[in-house]
Motif scaffolding. Structure first.
Motif, mmCIF file in Angstrom:
data_model
loop_
_atom_site.group_PDB
_atom_site.id
_atom_site.type_symbol
_atom_site.label_atom_id
_atom_site.label_comp_id
_atom_site.label_asym_id
_atom_site.label_seq_id
_atom_site.Cartn_x
_atom_site.Cartn_y
_atom_site.Cartn_z
ATOM 1 N N GLY A 1 0.104 0.155 -0.734
ATOM 2 C CA GLY A 1 -0.032 -1.264 -0.421
ATOM 3 C C GLY A 1 0.589 -2.158 -1.469
ATOM 4 N N LEU A 2 0.370 -1.824 -2.748
ATOM 5 C CA LEU A 2 0.918 -2.645 -3.823
ATOM 6 C C LEU A 2 2.436 -2.548 -3.887
ATOM 7 N N THR A 3 2.977 -1.384 -3.581
ATOM 8 C CA THR A 3 4.437 -1.242 -3.571
ATOM 9 C C THR A 3 5.056 -2.083 -2.465
ATOM 10 N N MET A 4 4.438 -2.078 -1.306
ATOM 11 C CA MET A 4 4.950 -2.911 -0.219
ATOM 12 C C MET A 4 4.868 -4.384 -0.594
ATOM 13 N N ALA A 5 3.756 -4.778 -1.208
ATOM 14 C CA ALA A 5 3.591 -6.174 -1.625
ATOM 15 C C ALA A 5 4.626 -6.555 -2.673
ATOM 16 N N GLY A 6 4.820 -5.705 -3.674
ATOM 17 C CA GLY A 6 5.789 -5.997 -4.723
ATOM 18 C C GLY A 6 7.200 -6.100 -4.186
ATOM 19 N N VAL B 1 -5.541 5.709 -9.914
ATOM 20 C CA VAL B 1 -5.234 4.684 -8.914
ATOM 21 C C VAL B 1 -5.077 5.375 -7.563
ATOM 22 N N PRO B 2 -5.850 4.974 -6.544
ATOM 23 C CA PRO B 2 -5.760 5.639 -5.239
ATOM 24 C C PRO B 2 -4.358 5.543 -4.645
ATOM 25 N N ALA B 3 -3.923 6.622 -4.007
ATOM 26 C CA ALA B 3 -2.575 6.656 -3.433
ATOM 27 C C ALA B 3 -2.386 5.561 -2.385
#
Length: 423
Positions: free
Chosen positions: A156-161, A149-151
């Motif tokens: 981005g997904l962590t910010m979204a979550g 999984v690209p860093a």
């Protein structure tokens, strides 16, 4: 028209399906860390503002306790920033939401000062530190178990979550990421690029709702659809509130320079804590802490006078400026919401024929827009604060003059050059 390559759609679907697994994991872990940090700060807040003062026979709403507690919080945060490993990460004053992942060794000290600031009554929210903490933890976790999984996607997904967990709905993350979707890797339609952030945000929101609901519980009792005068009033209140917020932004940039002249974090956070204590004495307990529960209390209060509401708005804005400039770690959105609520109620006190939800939502829109400088997020929070989606058309009009007020103004970031940024 060029025909699509055979199998391209199937490959994209397979990629999204496979990446949905780490996206769900990211959302769940983001929500759990947020819940743990928030619950820890609540327990410490109860100890500092309820158990200790009552055990000592002191009124926790009294001026001496407020001043002493915030000064002590400033001193403790300064000592942690100065001496703990990792030094609590970068100054929140010089960072917006998101950014590169911090080393794991920074997480304990950042979590400690964030929890202490939230519990000690500092006028900052949890969003900046919790996003930084989640990003550091999840980047390290996925690098170990999901190496492909690209860093950048993990960030981005962590910010979204985390945003989904903060507001109890993935909608806020979806709106926030429409302006960032071009940075996501790979070709495809806009919703393809929003798919994985929505998965992560949805998982985070679902977990947070299960554990304890949204961190922004304030809402105005429903009053039907807005009328023509309400729309006109909102279009006037929103830019005025944005200008009020920008006054805080300009004061923040000056205050940050002055605090940094003291050089030592122990000195400038202690001084900042003392100033926050004085502001807390002036504004009272409502102007302390991040402002979420306090916004709800203000909305469902006894109908304070214009002068009282104006003082609350001014004191909270000043407290936000001092807290952000003096080296405390925290976000600005939640206290900005309180400032908007107080400003809107004050406007409503001057214009009694205008509905409260129109005045408050327009003011929240303007202040959050000035402080966070994100139109989608400001619109979303302004709608959420009313609990009524019918105000969205009115707010879409009200944001236009407010955006003209803020578009070329400096951002609330210490190292910003003041130039305009893309919307």
């Amino acid at each position: 028209m060029t025909e699509p390559e055979p199998g391209l759609g199937q490959n994209r679907i397979r990629t999204l399906a496979v990446l949905s697994v780490p996206a769900v994991l990211i959302g769940v872990v983001s929500a759990l860390i947020l819940f743990a940090l928030d619950e820890l700060s609540r327990q410490l807040q109860d100890l500092l503002w309820d158990v200790l003062p009552h055990a000592a026979g002191i009124d926790p709403d009294g001026g001496w306790w407020i001043f002493g507690m915030l000064t002590a919080t400033g001193l403790a945060v300064g000592l942690m920033v100065r001496y703990l490993p990792g030094h609590a990460g970068p100054d929140s004053a010089a960072a917006e939401l998101g950014g590169s992942a911090l080393p794991l060794k920074v997480v304990p000290s950042l979590a400690a000062v964030a929890v202490l600031g939230l519990a000690g009554g500092v006028s900052l929210g949890p969003e900046n530190p919790i996003i930084a903490i989640n990003t550091a933890v999840l980047t390290a976790l996925l690098a170990r178990f999901f190496r492909r999984v690209p860093a950048r996607l993990v960030l981005g997904l962590t910010m979204a979550g985390t945003v989904g967990a903060l507001f109890g709905t993935p909608v806020a993350a979806a709106l926030l990421f429409t302006g960032m979707a071009g940075a996501m890797a790979g070709p495809g339609a806009l919703f393809d690029k929003l798919f994985l952030p929505l998965v992560s945000a949805g998982a985070g929101a679902a977990v947070m709702t299960t554990l304890g609901g949204t961190m922004l519980p304030a809402s105005i009792p429903e009053a039907g659809s807005p009328g023509g005068w309400d729309v006109l009033a909102a279009m006037a209140i929103a830019p005025l509130a944005a200008a009020f917020g920008l006054a805080g932004v300009l004061a923040f940039r000056w205050a940050h320079r002055q605090f940094r002249r003291l050089r030592s974090p122990v000195l400038f956070t202690t001084l900042g804590g003392a100033l926050l204590g004085l502001l807390g004495v002036l504004g009272g307990p409502l102007t302390l802490f991040k402002g979420a529960e306090e916004s709800e209390e203000l909305l469902h209060g006894q109908g304070e006078s214009f002068s009282t509401l104006a003082v609350l708005a001014a004191v909270k804005l000043a407290a936000l400026v001092v807290a952000a400039a003096a080296g405390f770690r925290g976000g600005r959105i939640f206290p900005a919401v309180f400032v908007g609520v107080a400003f809107g109620l004050a406007a409503g006190a001057l214009l009694p024929n205008i509905r409260a939800d129109a005045a408050v939502s327009a003011a929240v829109l303007g202040v959050v827009l000035a402080i966070a400088r994100d139109g989608w997020l400001a619109l979303f929070i302004a709608v959420v604060i009313t609990g009524d989606v019918t105000v969205s058309a009115m707010l879409c009009l009200a944001i236009l003059p407010a955006w003209l007020v803020v578009t070329h103004a400096p951002h609330m970031v210490a190292e910003d050059d003041g130039g305009a940024r893309p919307a």
